[in-house]
Design a protein around this motif. Structure first.
Motif, PDB file in Angstrom:
ATOM      1  N   ILE A  56       0.851  -1.183   0.000  1.00 27.94           N
ATOM      2  CA  ILE A  56       0.000   0.000   0.000  1.00 27.94           C
ATOM      3  C   ILE A  56       0.895   1.243   0.000  1.00 27.94           C
ATOM      4  N   ALA A  57       0.439   2.277  -0.677  1.00 28.73           N
ATOM      5  CA  ALA A  57       1.104   3.581  -0.646  1.00 28.73           C
ATOM      6  C   ALA A  57       0.146   4.562   0.018  1.00 28.73           C
ATOM      7  N   THR A  58       0.701   5.562   0.721  1.00 30.10           N
ATOM      8  CA  THR A  58      -0.129   6.485   1.493  1.00 30.10           C
ATOM      9  C   THR A  58       0.149   7.954   1.156  1.00 30.10           C
ATOM     10  N   ARG A  73       2.823  10.729  20.025  1.00 34.47           N
ATOM     11  CA  ARG A  73       2.679   9.322  19.662  1.00 34.47           C
ATOM     12  C   ARG A  73       2.575   8.388  20.864  1.00 34.47           C
ATOM     13  N   LEU A  74       2.951   8.850  22.034  1.00 32.78           N
ATOM     14  CA  LEU A  74       2.800   8.053  23.236  1.00 32.78           C
ATOM     15  C   LEU A  74       1.507   8.470  23.942  1.00 32.78           C
ATOM     16  N   PRO A  75       0.860   7.544  24.629  1.00 34.93           N
ATOM     17  CA  PRO A  75      -0.364   7.909  25.359  1.00 34.93           C
ATOM     18  C   PRO A  75      -0.063   8.989  26.397  1.00 34.93           C
ATOM     19  N   LEU A  76      -1.013   9.883  26.603  1.00 36.87           N
ATOM     20  CA  LEU A  76      -0.811  10.967  27.559  1.00 36.87           C
ATOM     21  C   LEU A  76      -0.487  10.450  28.955  1.00 36.87           C
ATOM     22  N   ASP A  77      -1.140   9.374  29.384  1.00 38.00           N
ATOM     23  CA  ASP A  77      -0.884   8.872  30.732  1.00 38.00           C
ATOM     24  C   ASP A  77       0.507   8.229  30.839  1.00 38.00           C
ATOM     25  N   VAL A 130      -6.208   0.060   8.086  1.00 36.18           N
ATOM     26  CA  VAL A 130      -6.282   1.468   7.681  1.00 36.18           C
ATOM     27  C   VAL A 130      -7.105   2.256   8.688  1.00 36.18           C
ATOM     28  N   LYS A 131      -8.264   1.731   9.067  1.00 40.31           N
ATOM     29  CA  LYS A 131      -9.107   2.438  10.046  1.00 40.31           C
ATOM     30  C   LYS A 131      -8.371   2.598  11.374  1.00 40.31           C
ATOM     31  N   SER A 132      -7.721   1.544  11.851  1.00 47.11           N
ATOM     32  CA  SER A 132      -6.969   1.633  13.111  1.00 47.11           C
ATOM     33  C   SER A 132      -5.881   2.693  13.020  1.00 47.11           C
ATOM     34  N   ALA A 133      -5.146   2.700  11.908  1.00 45.14           N
ATOM     35  CA  ALA A 133      -4.048   3.662  11.729  1.00 45.14           C
ATOM     36  C   ALA A 133      -4.578   5.096  11.621  1.00 45.14           C
ATOM     37  N   LEU A 134      -5.682   5.280  10.914  1.00 46.31           N
ATOM     38  CA  LEU A 134      -6.276   6.618  10.809  1.00 46.31           C
ATOM     39  C   LEU A 134      -6.754   7.113  12.168  1.00 46.31           C
ATOM     40  N   ASP A 135      -7.411   6.250  12.931  1.00 45.56           N
ATOM     41  CA  ASP A 135      -7.899   6.629  14.259  1.00 45.56           C
ATOM     42  C   ASP A 135      -6.735   7.000  15.175  1.00 45.56           C
ATOM     43  N   SER A 179       3.559   4.543   9.432  1.00 45.47           N
ATOM     44  CA  SER A 179       4.173   3.580  10.346  1.00 45.47           C
ATOM     45  C   SER A 179       3.120   2.835  11.160  1.00 45.47           C
ATOM     46  N   ALA A 180       2.056   3.514  11.566  1.00 42.09           N
ATOM     47  CA  ALA A 180       0.973   2.827  12.281  1.00 42.09           C
ATOM     48  C   ALA A 180       0.320   1.785  11.380  1.00 42.09           C
ATOM     49  N   LEU A 181       0.111   2.133  10.127  1.00 45.54           N
ATOM     50  CA  LEU A 181      -0.486   1.197   9.168  1.00 45.54           C
ATOM     51  C   LEU A 181       0.436   0.001   8.929  1.00 45.54           C
ATOM     52  N   ALA A 182       1.721   0.258   8.758  1.00 40.43           N
ATOM     53  CA  ALA A 182       2.677  -0.837   8.560  1.00 40.43           C
ATOM     54  C   ALA A 182       2.675  -1.775   9.765  1.00 40.43           C
ATOM     55  N   GLY A 183       2.617  -1.209  10.946  1.00 37.07           N
ATOM     56  CA  GLY A 183       2.586  -2.028  12.154  1.00 37.07           C
ATOM     57  C   GLY A 183       1.345  -2.894  12.235  1.00 37.07           C
ATOM     58  N   ARG A 184       0.182  -2.317  11.928  1.00 37.80           N
ATOM     59  CA  ARG A 184      -1.078  -3.091  11.972  1.00 37.80           C
ATOM     60  C   ARG A 184      -1.047  -4.223  10.941  1.00 37.80           C
ATOM     61  N   LEU A 185      -0.536  -3.936   9.747  1.00 38.30           N
ATOM     62  CA  LEU A 185      -0.430  -4.977   8.721  1.00 38.30           C
ATOM     63  C   LEU A 185       0.567  -6.060   9.137  1.00 38.30           C
ATOM     64  N   ALA A 186       1.671  -5.667   9.761  1.00 35.24           N
ATOM     65  CA  ALA A 186       2.672  -6.635  10.217  1.00 35.24           C
ATOM     66  C   ALA A 186       2.096  -7.560  11.289  1.00 35.24           C
TER      67      ALA A 186
END
Length: 142
Positions: free
Chosen positions: A16-18, A135-139, A109-114, A93-100
């Motif tokens: 996929i290309a983004t 990129r890190l959670p606030l907590d 794609v939805k997870s990475a967009l969210d 990078s989020a999309l690549a991670g979800r696909l991996a």
């Protein structure tokens, strides 16, 4: 020349290309092209294409996934105020991670967009320039 090299040699290797819409227009050699027109021209070179819409000025952002098999899907989200540096690489990078992890394309794609939207919502302006995605959670950062 760079657009040609990317389109002809790199895109065929990608799952996929983004590109954002301005980048898709360059790759497709369509300076005023719509996302649909760019996808039509680029899909022979790439299996899947996610054209992001954050570079406009509409209130709602439209992110469009196109697949070579003719399927397409659009996700919309609220435009956030400000200008951001790093949103595209955060998404890719989020999309690549979800696909991996084995997630199916549309769900990944939805997870990475969210995730990307949340990092932009919580972004920090470190100086007087663009906001930087958190990129890190606030907590985790507290």
């Amino acid at each position: 020349e760079v657009g040609y090299a990317l389109r002809e040699h790199l895109l065929p290797l990608a799952t996929i290309a983004t590109p954002n819409l301005p980048e898709a227009r360059i790759l497709a050699e369509l300076p005023e092209g719509t996302a649909d027109e760019c996808a039509e021209k680029l899909l022979p070179f790439c299996k899947n294409l996610l054209i992001t819409g954050g570079h406009g000025d509409e209130e709602e952002i439209h992110n469009r996934l196109y697949s070579r098999d003719g399927q397409s899907h659009t996700w919309t989200c609220q435009r956030l105020p400000g200008s951001y540096h790093g949103s595209g690489c955060t998404l890719a990078s989020a999309l690549a991670g979800r696909l991996a992890l084995g997630e199916q394309l549309q769900s990944a794609v939805k997870s990475a967009l969210d995730y990307t939207w949340r990092t932009l919502r919580d972004a920090e302006q470190l100086g007087k320039g663009q906001y930087v995605p958190r990129r890190l959670p606030l907590d985790f950062c507290s």
